[in-house]
Design an enzyme around this catalytic site. Structure first.
Site, short mmCIF file in Angstrom:
data_model
loop_
_atom_site.label_atom_id
_atom_site.label_comp_id
_atom_site.label_asym_id
_atom_site.label_seq_id
_atom_site.Cartn_x
_atom_site.Cartn_y
_atom_site.Cartn_z
N ASP A 165 0.79 -1.24 0.00
CA ASP A 165 0.00 0.00 0.00
C ASP A 165 0.82 1.28 0.00
OD1 ASP A 165 -2.57 -1.16 -0.09
OD2 ASP A 165 -2.36 -1.75 1.99
N ASP A 216 -6.71 -4.42 -5.90
CA ASP A 216 -6.39 -3.07 -5.44
C ASP A 216 -4.96 -2.66 -5.83
OD1 ASP A 216 -7.94 -4.84 -3.88
OD2 ASP A 216 -8.08 -3.43 -2.22
N1 GLY Z 1 -7.22 -1.48 -0.56
C1 GLY Z 1 -8.12 -1.92 0.42
C2 GLY Z 1 -9.53 -1.61 0.13
O1 GLY Z 1 -9.90 -1.18 -0.94
O2 GLY Z 1 -10.32 -1.80 1.01
#
Ligand code: GLY
Length: 403
Positions: A118, A183
């Site tokens: 992330d 994601d």
């Molecule tokens: N990247 C985590 C979410 O979209 O919840």
């Protein structure tokens, strides 16, 4: 006297013409300026509370009636400073630039984070926007270092960036070896930018490899996507296709679909490769034609959630899609994509989803879902819903100013 009357008639006619044009322009800009003003008033209250605390706090959502402030390694920590950068860009008010810089620089040490993927979300929304708007050389260095940290998670056998670590975590209980979530497409923007900023093409190559493997393995024939693909670290084969945040392994989790649309639109921008444009468009058509997409175009948290229509909406997915569609409209079918984005923005900006002044923890949008299967952040404001809504407002403003 007669001459005066003629002059008055001419001036009136001129003013009427201006007013008529003005009404068209004004009605468009009214939508934007009204909602920018509202966002400013909410974030003024939000930042006054934070600044008044004397601490550097990073708000994400509301839990049990109280604002949840998050640590800087949380995946959403870049969105609050990112929203402040958008407020600066939307208003030109230096006050927002000062605050944005302060809350961005508080994330400085994240550039060395290698524990999860992330870092792309975190650094891109904060330092990425900061560099774009300030050209600050220190920010450029943070972006390049962050891309190095993210690249350390590249797994050559599978040709992807590993999203989550497994050992000792709940991911190990799921039997996963190298989980990649859809994601992760969003983190690639950091890599593309780092190549532009450093000249080091290894970041670009990793991003392209990840995007290509994701096209190959993450999508079903109808262009909905699996949330989690688990790869073998040894030979790169696919071990599992499952979900973590969706309703079931075979369902279509709304935010995952939003990440796919946004992620491939961005990949097309960065590479010019039309297969990415095609992927974004097909992923969007899945949403646009889905029988469970409500009339107001704000998705339920999962397109296959079992109790639709009695399921929570996920406003964050709509804000992400709307922002992506404004960009997509600059590459293909401009009227079609812009009209979709405009309708989503109209819904998001209605009383159904827009907070009342001073309510909703001073966030802008209500009714998002973090992770329903984990009973976490259900039907709450989320800082990333606000961030993509502000980005969408900015993109809408740019599109309408060249009309
Ligand atoms: N990247 C985590 C979410 O979209 O919840």
């Amino acid at each position: 006297m007669r001459r005066t009357s003629i002059v008055i008639v001419i001036i009136s006619a001129f003013l009427f013409t201006q007013l008529s044009f003005g009404v068209v322009k004004k009605s468009t800009s009214d939508f934007i300026s009204d909602h920018v003003n509202f966002a400013v008033s909410q974030y003024e209250k939000q930042t006054n509370i934070i600044e008044g605390s004397g601490k550097v706090l990073n708000p994400k959502t509301i839990i049990n009636g109280k604002i949840r402030y998050i640590p800087i390694i949380e995946w959403t920590s870049g969105f609050f400073p990112g929203s402040l950068w958008y407020l600066f860009e939307l208003t030109g008010d230096k006050k927002w630039e000062t605050l944005a810089a302060k809350y961005t620089e508080a994330l400085d040490s994240v550039q060395y984070l290698t524990d999860h993927h992330d870092i792309g979300f975190i650094i891109g929304s904060s330092f990425g926007n900061g560099y774009r708007l300030s050209g600050n050389e220190a920010y450029r260095k943070v972006i390049v270092q962050a891309a190095k940290s993210l690249s350390s998670r590249f797994r050559p056998a599978a040709g992807i960036i590993q999203s989550w670590n497994v050992k000792g975590n709940w991911q190990e209980e799921r039997g996963w070896e190298c989980p990649v979530i859809i994601d992760n497409m969003m983190n690639l923007e950091l890599l593309f930018h780092a190549t532009t900023l450093s000249g080091d093409s290894s970041f670009y190559r990793i991003a392209v490899s990840h995007a290509d493997q994701t096209i190959k393995n993450h999508f079903r024939p109808d262009y909905s996507c699996w949330h989690v693909i688990d790869y073998s670290l040894t030979d790169g084969s696919v071990r599992h296709k499952q979900t973590a945040q969706g309703y079931s392994d075979e369902s279509a989790w709304a935010r995952g679909q939003a990440w796919a649309i946004y992620g491939y639109t961005m990949c097309y921008r960065e590479t010019g490769d039309r297969k990415y444009l095609n992927q974004a468009e097909k992923a969007f058509e899945f949403v646009a034609n889905h029988p469970n997409l409500p009339k107001d175009k704000i998705p339920y948290w999962d397109f296959n959630a079992p109790k639709i229509p009695n399921e929570p909406r996920d406003v964050s997915s709509a804000a992400i899609i709307a922002s992506a569609l404004y960009e997509l409209s600059t590459y293909d079918k401009p009227k079609y994509y812009k009209a979709w984005a405009d309708e989503m923005m109209k819904s998001l900006s209605s009383k159904d989803y827009l907070a009342k002044s001073g309510e909703n923890g001073n966030f802008i949008l209500m009714h998002s879902v973090g992770s329903l299967p984990h009973h976490s952040e259900v039907d709450v404001p989320l800082n990333y819903a606000d961030y993509y809504y502000l980005e969408a407002l900015k993109r809408k403003m740019d599109l309408e100013s060249i009309d």
